[in-house]
Design a protein around this motif. Structure first.
Motif, mmCIF file in Angstrom:
data_model
loop_
_atom_site.group_PDB
_atom_site.id
_atom_site.type_symbol
_atom_site.label_atom_id
_atom_site.label_comp_id
_atom_site.label_asym_id
_atom_site.label_seq_id
_atom_site.Cartn_x
_atom_site.Cartn_y
_atom_site.Cartn_z
ATOM 1 N N PHE A 133 64.684 15.769 41.373
ATOM 2 C CA PHE A 133 64.402 17.182 41.598
ATOM 3 C C PHE A 133 65.394 18.111 40.915
ATOM 4 O O PHE A 133 65.193 19.326 40.901
ATOM 5 N N THR A 134 66.456 17.536 40.343
ATOM 6 C CA THR A 134 67.331 18.344 39.511
ATOM 7 C C THR A 134 66.551 18.961 38.360
ATOM 8 O O THR A 134 66.810 20.099 37.950
ATOM 9 N N GLY A 135 65.569 18.223 37.842
ATOM 10 C CA GLY A 135 64.740 18.753 36.766
ATOM 11 C C GLY A 135 63.988 19.994 37.192
ATOM 12 O O GLY A 135 63.855 20.961 36.426
ATOM 13 N N LEU A 136 63.518 20.005 38.435
ATOM 14 C CA LEU A 136 62.784 21.167 38.930
ATOM 15 C C LEU A 136 63.710 22.357 39.143
ATOM 16 O O LEU A 136 63.369 23.497 38.844
ATOM 17 N N THR A 137 64.915 22.088 39.663
ATOM 18 C CA THR A 137 65.889 23.162 39.837
ATOM 19 C C THR A 137 66.260 23.774 38.500
ATOM 20 O O THR A 137 66.318 25.004 38.351
ATOM 21 N N LEU A 138 66.515 22.927 37.506
ATOM 22 C CA LEU A 138 66.857 23.435 36.178
ATOM 23 C C LEU A 138 65.704 24.209 35.557
ATOM 24 O O LEU A 138 65.925 25.133 34.771
#
Length: 425
Positions: A133-138
């Motif tokens: 979910f780091t990808g979504l935050t970024l």
């Protein structure tokens, strides 16, 4: 395994970017396609409705496929949808491309969360989910502002070409780096349907729709509100989205911590705070500095709603993690669609650029009302003892919640962390 999680994170980054980047490009799309800004705002509504339909539909369609295979199929459809957007010659074609891309959204995050959990040891599953979910935050902090800048400088189609490229990169990563995954057990999906006989589940989902609808009523029309009322230039919109994204990240973390300590009191407080900050925003949006400060606060409290709304649904849908996750994604995006539609309707009827924010405040207040009703039913014992025809005993209102972090970003696999907890028990 880090490389496999990176491939999932790239897919999440692309999906998150394509969902929200249209908000920063509404004026450019409206001007190029000769439609009104409220009509362009329907591209947000259309995408959200696509997620509402696609989340349970695609999850059910892939119930018997190996999980890696399903992820590859979903990413291929996502690429096709964004390619259609990049090639769109008119509004109808652009809407069609948005709908195709949206169909993959919910299932990707739901299935991807399970895959991420299976890639690591049981005591590291929450961290694996968080890395995905780091990808979504970024996407919200970097992808959306950069996509907005790209679209303003080189035309809005260039943004969708870029997202198509990200999707291709993510697809290749999934094929090369993610190991083969087993298909889900037969009958698992059918067994989870019984939980939806619990009226508290529907109250929780309704609270999600109304509460998050309040966020999107205002957020959808952020670009014209900041340029027409606050006096910012078109080029400043990308930086304002960065500011909003920073607030988003802070609020998501704080909302998760608050939900862990006291779920329902936190939900009441955050929804009430959202209503208040939206009312304040209608006044501060007429000047640049107050508007920017309020925007950051709006991002923080708006997305502080996500963890408690997510936790409440999962609490009431105990025993049905996968389907409840898909339903929760649908509820968030139904709220997106409702808010964007109502806000556009108000603007189209000449009520001004602050009218979507007033509507957002009203929706947040309605969400607070349904949350209060649900809490009252808990206190009366409905959540503790269950009802006839509810599909079995309901979870207690103070029942143990998933211990994995409750920090997701908007529109994504809300509630999917709970899948990890169910699998580890």
């Amino acid at each position: 395994m880090r490389a496999s999680l990176l491939a999932l994170a790239i897919g999440a980054f692309g999906i998150g970017t394509t969902e929200f980047v249209i908000v920063g490009l509404l004026p450019e799309v409206a001007d190029d396609l000769s439609v009104s800004i409220p009509s362009a705002g329907m591209l947000v509504t259309g995408y959200a409705l696509g997620v509402v339909v696609g989340a349970p539909l695609m999850t059910a369609a892939g119930a018997r496929l190996p999980r890696k295979t399903m992820l590859v199929v979903l990413m291929a459809v996502f690429i096709a949808g964004n390619l259609l957007c990049a090639l769109a010659g008119d509004y109808t074609a652009l809407m069609g491309g948005r709908l195709v891309a949206a169909l993959t959204h919910g299932a990707f995050f739901g299935i991807g969360s399970v895959v991420a959990a299976d890639l690591v040891a049981p005591d590291r599953r929450a961290g694996a989910i968080a890395l995905m979910f780091t990808g979504l935050t970024l996407a919200n902090v970097l992808g959306v502002p950069l996509g907005t800048f790209l679209g303003q400088e080189f035309g809005w189609r260039s943004t969708f070409w870029a997202v198509t490229g990200i999707g291709i990169f993510g697809l290749l990563g999934l094929i090369a780096l993610v190991p083969a995954q087993p298909a889900p057990e037969r009958g698992a999906l059918r067994g989870e349907l019984a939980v939806f006989r619990n009226p508290q589940v529907w109250l929780a989902l309704t609270t999600t729709v109304l509460g998050f609808g309040g966020v999107f009523a205002s957020f959808t029309y952020l670009a014209p509100m900041m340029t027409e009322l606050a006096g910012f230039s078109d080029g400043a919109v990308a930086w304002l989205l960065v500011l909003f994204g920073v607030g988003l990240c802070v609020g998501n973390v704080l909302g998760g911590r608050a939900a862990d300590r006291a779920l329902m009191p936190s939900l009441y407080l955050i929804l009430g705070g959202l209503c208040l900050v939206l009312v304040i925003f209608t006044f501060t949006s007429h000047a640049a500095v107050p508007a920017a400060i309020t925007l950051a606060a709006f991002g923080a409290i708006g997305f502080a709603t996500v963890p408690p709304l997510q936790a409440r649904v999962m609490q009431q849908a105990a025993g049905a993690p996968a389907l409840a996750s898909a339903a929760n994604i649908a509820a968030f995006n139904l709220g997106n669609a409702l808010g964007a539609w109502l806000g556009g309707l108000a603007v189209a009827h000449g009520l001004g650029w602050t009218s979507p924010t007033w509507i957002g405040a009203a929706l947040a207040a309605a969400g607070l009302g349904t949350a209060a009703l649900s809490g009252r039913l808990d206190r009366r014992g409905h959540g503790r003892h269950g009802n006839r025809g509810s599909g079995g005993p309901h979870p207690r209102p103070d029942a143990e919640l998933p211990t994995a972090p409750l920090t997701n970003a908007p529109g994504a696999g809300f509630g999917t962390h709970s899948i990890v907890e169910q699998k580890s028990r």
